[in-house]
Each structure stands twice: as C-alpha cells, then as structure tokens.
Scaffold this motif. Structure first.
Motif, PDB file in Angstrom:
ATOM      1  N   GLY A 159       0.820  -1.207   0.000  1.00  0.00           N
ATOM      2  CA  GLY A 159       0.000   0.000   0.000  1.00  0.00           C
ATOM      3  C   GLY A 159       0.849   1.248   0.000  1.00  0.00           C
ATOM      4  N   LEU A 160       1.937   1.242   0.774  1.00  0.00           N
ATOM      5  CA  LEU A 160       2.813   2.414   0.845  1.00  0.00           C
ATOM      6  C   LEU A 160       3.410   2.718  -0.533  1.00  0.00           C
ATOM      7  CD1 LEU A 160       4.065   4.421   2.897  1.00  0.00           C
ATOM      8  CD2 LEU A 160       6.005   2.886   3.025  1.00  0.00           C
ATOM      9  N   HIS A 161       3.865   1.671  -1.221  1.00  0.00           N
ATOM     10  CA  HIS A 161       4.431   1.877  -2.562  1.00  0.00           C
ATOM     11  C   HIS A 161       3.374   2.414  -3.509  1.00  0.00           C
ATOM     12  CE1 HIS A 161       7.734  -1.360  -1.739  1.00  0.00           C
ATOM     13  NE2 HIS A 161       7.732  -0.363  -0.888  1.00  0.00           N
ATOM     14  N   VAL A 163       0.592   4.086  -2.838  1.00  0.00           N
ATOM     15  CA  VAL A 163       0.201   5.465  -2.551  1.00  0.00           C
ATOM     16  C   VAL A 163       1.291   6.428  -3.009  1.00  0.00           C
ATOM     17  CG1 VAL A 163      -0.377   7.085  -0.719  1.00  0.00           C
ATOM     18  CG2 VAL A 163      -1.241   4.768  -0.612  1.00  0.00           C
ATOM     19  N   ALA A 164       2.571   6.105  -2.712  1.00  0.00           N
ATOM     20  CA  ALA A 164       3.653   7.021  -3.067  1.00  0.00           C
ATOM     21  C   ALA A 164       3.741   7.198  -4.578  1.00  0.00           C
ATOM     22  CB  ALA A 164       4.975   6.493  -2.524  1.00  0.00           C
TER      23      ALA A 164
ATOM     24  N   MET B  28      10.894  10.418   1.995  1.00  0.00           N
ATOM     25  CA  MET B  28      10.022  10.253   0.826  1.00  0.00           C
ATOM     26  C   MET B  28       8.771  11.127   0.955  1.00  0.00           C
ATOM     27  SD  MET B  28       8.101   6.885  -0.496  1.00  0.00           S
ATOM     28  CE  MET B  28       6.864   7.105   0.748  1.00  0.00           C
ATOM     29  N   LEU B  32       7.601  14.198  -1.455  1.00  0.00           N
ATOM     30  CA  LEU B  32       6.290  14.318  -2.105  1.00  0.00           C
ATOM     31  C   LEU B  32       5.636  15.646  -1.735  1.00  0.00           C
ATOM     32  CD1 LEU B  32       4.994  10.673  -1.649  1.00  0.00           C
ATOM     33  CD2 LEU B  32       5.514  11.805  -3.799  1.00  0.00           C
ATOM     34  N   ILE B  87      -0.612   9.519   3.736  1.00  0.00           N
ATOM     35  CA  ILE B  87       0.639   8.762   3.580  1.00  0.00           C
ATOM     36  C   ILE B  87       1.490   8.851   4.851  1.00  0.00           C
ATOM     37  CG2 ILE B  87       2.127  10.496   2.480  1.00  0.00           C
ATOM     38  CD1 ILE B  87       3.064   8.253   0.626  1.00  0.00           C
ATOM     39  N   LEU B  90       0.098   6.179   6.934  1.00  0.00           N
ATOM     40  CA  LEU B  90       0.481   4.878   6.375  1.00  0.00           C
ATOM     41  C   LEU B  90       1.942   4.579   6.683  1.00  0.00           C
ATOM     42  CD1 LEU B  90      -0.748   2.624   4.750  1.00  0.00           C
ATOM     43  CD2 LEU B  90       0.009   3.747   2.683  1.00  0.00           C
TER      44      LEU B  90
END
Lengths: 507, 113
Positions: A159-161, A163-164, B28, B32, B87, B90
């Motif tokens: 999920g993290l990948h 979303v990013a 990261m 973003l 995020i 997350l």
C-alpha cells in the motif's frame, strides 16, 4: 438536459455517505443489502444510459447549468456508457463475494466500495481534464483504503508503494494540466481538441511536453512497461473482492489514454496529431512480453494473475495503438472480456487459497482441495478464457485484435508477439493447474468451499459466456463506438454547441 | 519576478525528486510534499503573473488576474494535503508493522547508516 447522465455519480455518492453515517446504527446485514441494492440500481442506470446513447447520441450534462467551456460538463457517449456498464457489473459480483465473507474485517468497507464506484463513474463520464484529475484522486483515495482492507504487513508495504507512486503520478498530472491551461487557456477536453490544432509554433513544444506528461501519468495507471512494477505487489497482497474490483482500475488508465489519444491528440490535432502513436505500440508489446515472463516466473497464484492483468493491458493497448476502427473495436470487446475474466480468476484464487490450508496459493504440491472437481473445473474454464483458447470470448477478442493488425504494416510484430505470449500464458497456467490440482497429496486440509464463494465466480464466467454468445451484436456496438471515437466532431459539437447558440442569441 | 518564480518551482521540484527517491519513508513523504508545493506554485503561475489586480473584471481597474488557476490551486492544495496526511499515517503504520522506516521494508539495505 437529461438527468440520467449524472445519476450514476449521485447514487454511489449518496449511498456511500449514508453507509458511513449509519454504520453504527444499522446492523451489518442491513448495510450489506443496502450496498448491494445500490450497486444493482447502478447496473440498471448504466444499462439505461447505454440504451440512451446506443443510437449515437452524445448526452451532455452541464453542472450548475454553466455551459462548456466555462462550466464543467459530464459527457456520456458510447465509450463512457460501455465502461460504466462493465464497472457496475464487475462491482456487483465483487460485492457479492465480499458480502459472503470478508467485509466484517473493515468497518468502512462498504462506504469505501461505494466511493470507489463514484470515482470510477466520474472518471468515465467527465469531459474536463482537471475534473478527471479530481475523480482520479477520489477513486485512488478509496482504493488506498480498500487495498489495506484486512491489514497485515505485506499489505501495508504494498500500500505504501502504491500510494507514493500515485502521489507522484498526481503531481505529474497537475503539471500537465497546468501547462495545457497556460498554453491553450482551457481545460475542457472538447475545447482543448479545438484549440490544439491552432497552437502557435512557439508553444508547440510545451503542448507536446504536456501531452507526453499526461501519457506518462495514464501509463502509470494502466501499468504500462516500465511503470508496471507496482501492480503485481499491490494486486496480489490485497483481499479477493478488492483485487476483483481493481481489475477495472488499470482500465481507467487505458480509457484515459484512448479518450485523450482520440479526442485531443486525434487525427485533426494538426502538428500534434497522433502524438501517442509512436510510443504506444512498442511499449504495449513490451508490456505483453514482460507480463508473460513475470507470469511464468512467479511462485504464487495471485501474483501470477496480477501479471496476467499486465499482459491484458499490453494486448488492449496494442489493439488501441493500431488507431483504426477495427483495432479499437476489437480492443473494446477484449476489454470487457479481460475485466470479467481477471476478476473471476482473483475470486477463484481466494477459494483455492482457503482450501489448501497453510499452503495458501503458493505453487507447490499440497493437500488436495475438498471439491477439487468443481474448483478445478472453474479453474480450467477461467484459464481457457484468460489464455484466449477457442471457443470462448478470450479467443474471439484475440482473433479480432490479430485480424485488425493484419491491415497494418506492423502486423508481423503484433502477430508474432501476441501468439508467443498466448503460448507462454498457456504454459504458465497449465503448470499452475497441474501443481494445484494433479500433484496434490495427502488428505484435504480445509473444509469445502461454500457455494457463496463460488457463485460470483460462476456469475462472472457466465458474463464471459454471454460475451461469447452475443459477440456479433456486441462487436457491431464496439465498431460504432470506435467510429464515434475516430470522428470526434460529434463529441466536440455536442459539448460546445450550447455556448455557440447562446452567443448567437446575444448578437 | 518570473525568474524568481521559476527558480523557486525548479528548486522545489529538484529537492522533491531527490528526497522522494531516498530510502526512508520520512524523506520520501517530505519529497512528495515538496513536489506538491512546486506544482501548486506552478499552477498558480499558469494564469500569468500579475501584481495588484483583482481576480474579477471591475470597471475602475485597468486589468484583472485570471481567477481560474487560483481555484485550481485551492483544489490541488486540499487534495495534496489530504493525501499527505494519509501517507504520513500509512508510513507510521508501516513503521509499526515492519519494524523499520525503510520504504522497501528491509532494514539495513539501501539506506544510510
């Protein structure tokens, strides 16, 4: 104005809000039936919309009664209605599977599911580039929640990948939209199509850069090589009904590529006409081959299906990149088939994983399934569909794509790579099938799968059967759709005529 | 002003890209965020840079500034804010579940010591 156009947006939005507000008041069963009833109504609405546009009409709904290009418009043409109907049918079966077992794990499953439908319907209906960005964000935000549905470390990492990557994609989308507005002064897609032909030479490279940025964004959503690496991890980690619904997510990117490629960068865009064509075909064929190699190399079934989704994207975009009526029509037929077949496969893989105890869906010999005959039969039918063997709809779709490719000079490449990939898919699925069903040893480790889990699979396979039986009328419809896409004047006129009429009245 | 604006957008984008490609979730997310700041300024500038003009057509003023990019930026800010909040949560969840803050979830690989 025909209010039917906005109904497929309002229904999931209102249902989703209602389910969110009443989640503590109503018992789970009532919420399940409410959700299912709403999706049933969504299927009916999509079918009505398809009937309303099937004679070639283009329905335009100006939000707030502001005419385009000043206001945002929703546009329903054959392509939008076709995508809406596929989405609604897919969602119905995915929800049926979720109701059977996995939805208690997440209190917000049903509201998120409805909001995902809202975002998908909006993306297919909107006629405005910035609005498309907003609907992308809505469907992505709902999909982030759904992807994590059920929890677990693997899901969190995937999920993290996901979303990013999508946040980076959204940023690029905004850069592209901003450049379009800065150079052409509009974001309405029909208006963009008119103005792009008259771009001054100074701005030409800017417009081209914006167009290719947009291509990159849509390629990321569609999982085109080299931007496909997120897909197998995300799709194989999530729960079965969500993975089934995600079968349409890559198609949103494919839809956007087709819409922008034919409307804005179509044959009449002057200096930037056919901007995507030189990129699309090689990348699509590379996607096809890399997807197949992935499907051959993996060690668990769900990841294999995820790679087969990548393969289907490759074939779809190969068909669309031909740019001819026959190619687009074949692609649109194959799109419906591959969406239903991939979703059925994801749901079936879940049943197989549950039936094999600790082995889950890893491709290792394990204990036999309690209903090996029934599940194996369904696996066989699904594999025939996905691999494109006769006599089912997968074969018809691939045949149509290959026949369309014969008329183009690139046909040896398309023919060779598509047929090689089909053979390798057959090898990969035969290996999985024999490992899972024939080389089983010991006694059954888990109780038999209930009928509730297999019913949605059977339903989706029945839809593929219906696609096979009704192939004639459906292909005539997709040919008419392709015709409409290749002649965007009708679309442009339907969107911009109201403002032109109003201006003549004032004079 | 145009030079300053383009420099700011360029530097923010460059920092954003660099930080996004780092191995840890915190950098990261920061990257973003920088990227979304850059794109917000960029969108704002697509309506041309105008000083001291109202965003509506007024009889007593000589010109006006384009109001549409401002509306677009507002939408983009709201969305990117929500996405950043998501995020961050997350990334925290990933830190709790995976036991480290590497983006790929494997401690001691690819990151700085």
């Amino acid at each position: 104005m025909n209010h039917l156009v906005i109904a497929p947006l309002l229904l999931p939005l209102l249902t989703g809000t209602l389910l969110l507000l009443l989640r503590r008041v109503l018992p789970l069963n009532v919420r399940r039936w409410l959700s299912l009833a709403a999706v049933t109504a969504q299927v009916v609405l999509a079918a009505l919309l398809l009937l309303a546009v099937s004679n070639g009409d283009i329905l335009v709904y100006a939000l707030g009664n502001w005419p385009a290009p000043y206001g945002i418009v929703l546009v329903a043409d054959r392509l939008s209605a076709w995508m809406l109907l596929i989405t609604a049918l897919l969602a119905w079966f995915a929800l049926l599977h979720a109701i059977w077992g996995t939805d208690p794990g997440n209190r917000h499953f049903h509201p998120l599911f409805q909001l995902q439908l809202f975002g998908l319907s909006g993306a297919f209906l909107t006629g405005d580039l910035f609005n498309l960005f907003v609907f992308f964000e809505i469907l992505l935000l709902a999909s982030y929640g759904l992807l994590l549905h059920g929890g677990g470390a693997v899901r969190t990492r995937a999920g993290l990948h996901f979303v990013a990557l999508n946040l980076a994609g959204s940023t690029l989308f905004l850069f592209a939209a901003g450049t379009f507005y800065g150079t052409l002064g509009t974001l309405n897609m029909a208006d963009l199509a008119v103005r792009i032909a008259a771009t001054p030479p100074d701005n030409l490279s800017l417009v081209r850069a914006a167009g290719l940025l947009l291509f990159g964004v849509f390629a990321l959503k569609a999982a085109l090589v080299p931007l496909h690496l997120w897909l197998p991890a995300a799709y194989s980690a999530t729960s079965a009904p969500v993975a089934a619904l995600f079968a349409i997510m890559t198609k949103v990117g494919v839809y956007a590529l087709l819409r922008v490629g034919t409307l804005i960068f179509g044959g009449e865009a002057g200096p930037v006409a056919h901007l995507y064509a030189p990129w699309l075909l090689p990348l699509a064929l590379a996607t096809l081959m890399l997807g197949v190699l992935g499907a051959l190399s993996v060690t668990d079934l769900r990841r294999q299906i995820a790679y087969l989704v990548v393969v289907s994207v490759g074939l779809l975009l190969t068909a669309f990149s031909l740019g001819t009526q026959a190619g687009i029509a074949a692609g649109l037929y194959y799109l419906a088939h591959t969406t239903f077949a991939a979703a059925a496969f994801f749901l079936l893989a879940d049943s197989i994983a549950r039936g094999r105890g600790e082995r889950l869906d890893r491709l290792h010999p394990g204990p036999p399934l309690a209903q090996a005959g029934l599940v194996g039969g369904l696996f066989f039918i699904t594999a025939v569909l996905i691999a494109g063997l006769p006599p089912l709809s997968g074969f018809l779709g691939k045949f149509l794509v290959l026949r369309a490719a014969l008329a183009e000079p690139v046909w040896p490449w398309v023919m060779g790579l598509v047929l090689t990939s089909s053979l390798l898919v057959v090898v990969a699925l035969a290996r999985s099938g024999s490992l899972l069903f024939f080389r089983a040893q010991g006694v059954a480790a888990a109780p038999p799968v209930t009928a509730g889990a297999l019913l949605p699979v059977a339903g989706l396979l029945a839809l593929c059967l219906a696609l096979t039986l009704q192939a004639g009328p459906l292909v005539r419809f997709t040919q008419a759709t392709a015709d409409q896409l290749l002649h965007p004047q009708g679309y442009i006129q339907a969107v911009l005529q109201p403002i032109a009429d109003r201006e003549t009245q004032h004079q | 002003m145009e030079v300053l604006m383009s420099l700011i957008v360029g530097v923010l984008t460059a920092c954003g890209v660099y930080l996004t490609l780092r191995g840890r979730t915190f950098t990261m997310v920061l990257g973003l965020t920088f990227l979304s700041y850059a794109v917000n300024l960029f969108l704002f500038a697509t309506g041309r840079l105008v000083v001291g003009q109202p965003p509506v057509i007024a009889a007593q003023m000589a010109g006006y500034t384009d109001p549409l990019p401002q509306a677009l930026v507002l939408t983009a800010i709201v969305i990117s804010f929500a996405m950043t909040a998501f995020i961050v949560m997350l990334a925290l969840k990933a830190y709790a579940e995976l036991g480290n803050d590497q983006v790929d979830g494997r401690a001691g690989q690819g990151g700085e010591p």
